[in-house]
Every structure is written in C-alpha cells, then in structure tokens.
Design a protein around this motif. Sequence first.
Motif, mmCIF file in Angstrom:
data_model
loop_
_atom_site.group_PDB
_atom_site.id
_atom_site.type_symbol
_atom_site.label_atom_id
_atom_site.label_comp_id
_atom_site.label_asym_id
_atom_site.label_seq_id
_atom_site.Cartn_x
_atom_site.Cartn_y
_atom_site.Cartn_z
ATOM 1 N N UNK A 59 0.829 -1.208 0.000
ATOM 2 C CA UNK A 59 0.000 0.000 0.000
ATOM 3 C C UNK A 59 0.865 1.261 0.000
ATOM 4 N N UNK A 60 1.973 1.213 0.717
ATOM 5 C CA UNK A 60 2.847 2.385 0.779
ATOM 6 C C UNK A 60 3.498 2.662 -0.566
ATOM 7 N N UNK A 61 3.963 1.614 -1.247
ATOM 8 C CA UNK A 61 4.600 1.813 -2.557
ATOM 9 C C UNK A 61 3.611 2.426 -3.556
ATOM 10 N N UNK A 62 2.397 1.864 -3.613
ATOM 11 C CA UNK A 62 1.400 2.372 -4.570
ATOM 12 C C UNK A 62 1.032 3.826 -4.248
ATOM 13 N N UNK A 63 0.772 4.080 -2.961
ATOM 14 C CA UNK A 63 0.356 5.448 -2.598
ATOM 15 C C UNK A 63 1.503 6.437 -2.781
ATOM 16 N N UNK A 64 2.709 6.032 -2.436
ATOM 17 C CA UNK A 64 3.844 6.954 -2.568
ATOM 18 C C UNK A 64 4.075 7.362 -4.023
ATOM 19 N N UNK A 65 4.064 6.370 -4.919
ATOM 20 C CA UNK A 65 4.305 6.685 -6.329
ATOM 21 C C UNK A 65 3.182 7.571 -6.901
ATOM 22 N N UNK A 66 1.923 7.223 -6.607
ATOM 23 C CA UNK A 66 0.806 7.999 -7.148
ATOM 24 C C UNK A 66 0.793 9.426 -6.602
ATOM 25 N N UNK A 67 0.986 9.568 -5.271
ATOM 26 C CA UNK A 67 0.942 10.907 -4.676
ATOM 27 C C UNK A 67 2.139 11.750 -5.098
ATOM 28 N N UNK A 68 3.307 11.140 -5.232
ATOM 29 C CA UNK A 68 4.494 11.903 -5.624
ATOM 30 C C UNK A 68 4.375 12.400 -7.073
ATOM 31 N N UNK A 69 3.897 11.531 -7.958
ATOM 32 C CA UNK A 69 3.711 11.951 -9.358
ATOM 33 C C UNK A 69 2.659 13.048 -9.453
ATOM 34 N N UNK A 70 1.556 12.906 -8.742
ATOM 35 C CA UNK A 70 0.490 13.905 -8.793
ATOM 36 C C UNK A 70 0.964 15.247 -8.219
ATOM 37 N N UNK A 71 1.728 15.219 -7.159
ATOM 38 C CA UNK A 71 2.202 16.463 -6.541
ATOM 39 C C UNK A 71 3.106 17.253 -7.475
ATOM 40 N N UNK A 72 4.063 16.588 -8.062
ATOM 41 C CA UNK A 72 4.994 17.316 -8.934
ATOM 42 C C UNK A 72 4.358 17.688 -10.268
ATOM 43 N N UNK A 73 3.328 16.948 -10.697
ATOM 44 C CA UNK A 73 2.605 17.346 -11.907
ATOM 45 C C UNK A 73 1.849 18.655 -11.670
ATOM 46 N N UNK A 74 1.204 18.767 -10.518
ATOM 47 C CA UNK A 74 0.505 20.010 -10.186
ATOM 48 C C UNK A 74 1.493 21.163 -10.000
ATOM 49 N N UNK A 75 2.621 20.868 -9.385
ATOM 50 C CA UNK A 75 3.615 21.918 -9.199
ATOM 51 C C UNK A 75 4.162 22.403 -10.544
ATOM 52 N N UNK A 76 4.349 21.503 -11.483
ATOM 53 C CA UNK A 76 4.830 21.899 -12.805
ATOM 54 C C UNK A 76 3.790 22.766 -13.527
ATOM 55 N N UNK A 77 2.502 22.383 -13.431
ATOM 56 C CA UNK A 77 1.456 23.186 -14.067
ATOM 57 C C UNK A 77 1.345 24.565 -13.424
ATOM 58 N N UNK A 78 1.441 24.624 -12.090
ATOM 59 C CA UNK A 78 1.366 25.925 -11.411
ATOM 60 C C UNK A 78 2.557 26.806 -11.772
ATOM 61 N N UNK A 79 3.728 26.194 -11.908
ATOM 62 C CA UNK A 79 4.906 26.983 -12.279
ATOM 63 C C UNK A 79 4.773 27.519 -13.704
ATOM 64 N N UNK A 80 4.249 26.696 -14.607
ATOM 65 C CA UNK A 80 4.060 27.167 -15.987
ATOM 66 C C UNK A 80 3.029 28.287 -16.052
ATOM 67 N N UNK A 81 1.931 28.162 -15.279
ATOM 68 C CA UNK A 81 0.920 29.225 -15.275
ATOM 69 C C UNK A 81 1.483 30.507 -14.672
ATOM 70 N N UNK A 82 2.279 30.379 -13.624
ATOM 71 C CA UNK A 82 2.889 31.571 -13.017
ATOM 72 C C UNK A 82 3.862 32.231 -13.975
ATOM 73 N N UNK A 83 4.646 31.439 -14.699
ATOM 74 C CA UNK A 83 5.598 32.002 -15.661
ATOM 75 C C UNK A 83 4.866 32.708 -16.797
ATOM 76 N N UNK A 84 3.747 32.114 -17.262
ATOM 77 C CA UNK A 84 2.987 32.753 -18.336
ATOM 78 C C UNK A 84 2.332 34.037 -17.859
ATOM 79 N N UNK A 85 1.782 34.026 -16.625
ATOM 80 C CA UNK A 85 1.154 35.242 -16.098
ATOM 81 C C UNK A 85 2.176 36.330 -15.864
ATOM 82 N N UNK A 86 3.358 35.961 -15.427
ATOM 83 C CA UNK A 86 4.399 36.964 -15.202
ATOM 84 C C UNK A 86 4.882 37.559 -16.508
#
Length: 206
Positions: A98-125
């Motif tokens: 359970x830890x392996x599955x949750x860790x991989x899914x949550x880690x990928x989702x977190x950095x995907x959102x962070x990448x999208x937020x960074x791209x939106x911030x760069x475009x807005x700036x």
Amino acid sequence: MQGQGHAQPVQRPPHDAVLVLLRVVFVAMGLFSVGFLAWVMMLRLATVTRRSADYGLLVAVAAADILSIVLLATEPGDDVHTVGGYLGITLLFGALLATVVYYLAADVRHFQRQREAYAAQHAARGYGYPQPSSPFTAVTTPMGAQPPHTPPPHTVPPVAGPPHSQPPIPAPPQRPAPARIEQVRAELDELSDYLRKHDGTGEGGR
C-alpha cells in the motif's frame, strides 16, 4: 487585523530524471528491507507535500511496521507457524504494498501540479504582470514636477456675415402725364399765335 499576504511564488520542480531516480531509491529501500523501511517513503512524501494527511499516514505506516516486528519477534523459533506470526507478515507486506502504490501515485500527482502551477505563473508573469525595469533605462521624474499642460485647442466661433441685401427693384419708367403734354402743346400754340400776331402787326405798321 492583518490583511492577506501575497501568494508565495511557486518554485520550479526538479528535473524528471531526478524525480525518477529518487522514486527508485526510496521504493528500493522499502523492498530490500522487506517492508521494515516502508515508512521512509512516507517520510519523503510528507516532507515534500507538507500535507497533514501524509504525516498521518507516515505515523500509521510506522506503527504498522513496529507492530509487525513485535508480532514476528514473539514467534517462537525461526519458522512462522502461529497466528501472530502470520498476522505480522500479512501486516508487514500489506503495508509495504500500500505504501509503494500510494507513494508513487501521490508523488507523481504532486509534482505534476507543481509543474502546471509553475508554468501558469511564468505565463502570467510574462503577459499580465509588469516586468522589473532596468535602473539604467528608467526615467526619473523630479519631485513636484508636473507634466507640461497642453492647452485645449482654440476653436474660432463662426463669424456671421452681413445679411444678404436684396437688390433694389428698378422703378418702372414714368411716362409724362397727358395733361402735361397738352399744357406744353397749348403753350406752344399760344406762342405761335403770338408770334404770328406780332409779325402781322409789324407789317401793317409799315
């Protein structure tokens, strides 16, 4: 009462190769330790996401590992043949999976959102927010100076021209009255008679 502060800028996420390497390392630590170090993956995830739910799961996984170790330690002998031993193994491997599955899914989702937020911030700036100007190209305005006043355009009122005068209507030519003509004619006749009489009188006196 404090107002809302400015939103913190989103940091640029690490490169994909670095993220994949970290995931492989932490998953390998949990697998090669046969689940006894599964809590390390949750510790990594909780420090990255800073979410209270991930900290709670970290405590739960650590408690499951400790409980499985206690159950296996109470097993007499080297082989597992009691209920407690089987329960400890099931808990250990179940928590690991359970830890392996949750860790991989949550880690990928977190950095995907962070990448999208960074791209939106760069475009807005780049499009919406003003860019910092260079101190060498900025034009400084002295204190108290006002921009030159531009007078409004002067409009010349239309000048009214003289009223159009109507041309005088010529009077019809006056004709001499008939009475005047008759009077002149009578005077001429009298003058002729007078002259004839005067001439006749002169001749008779000779």
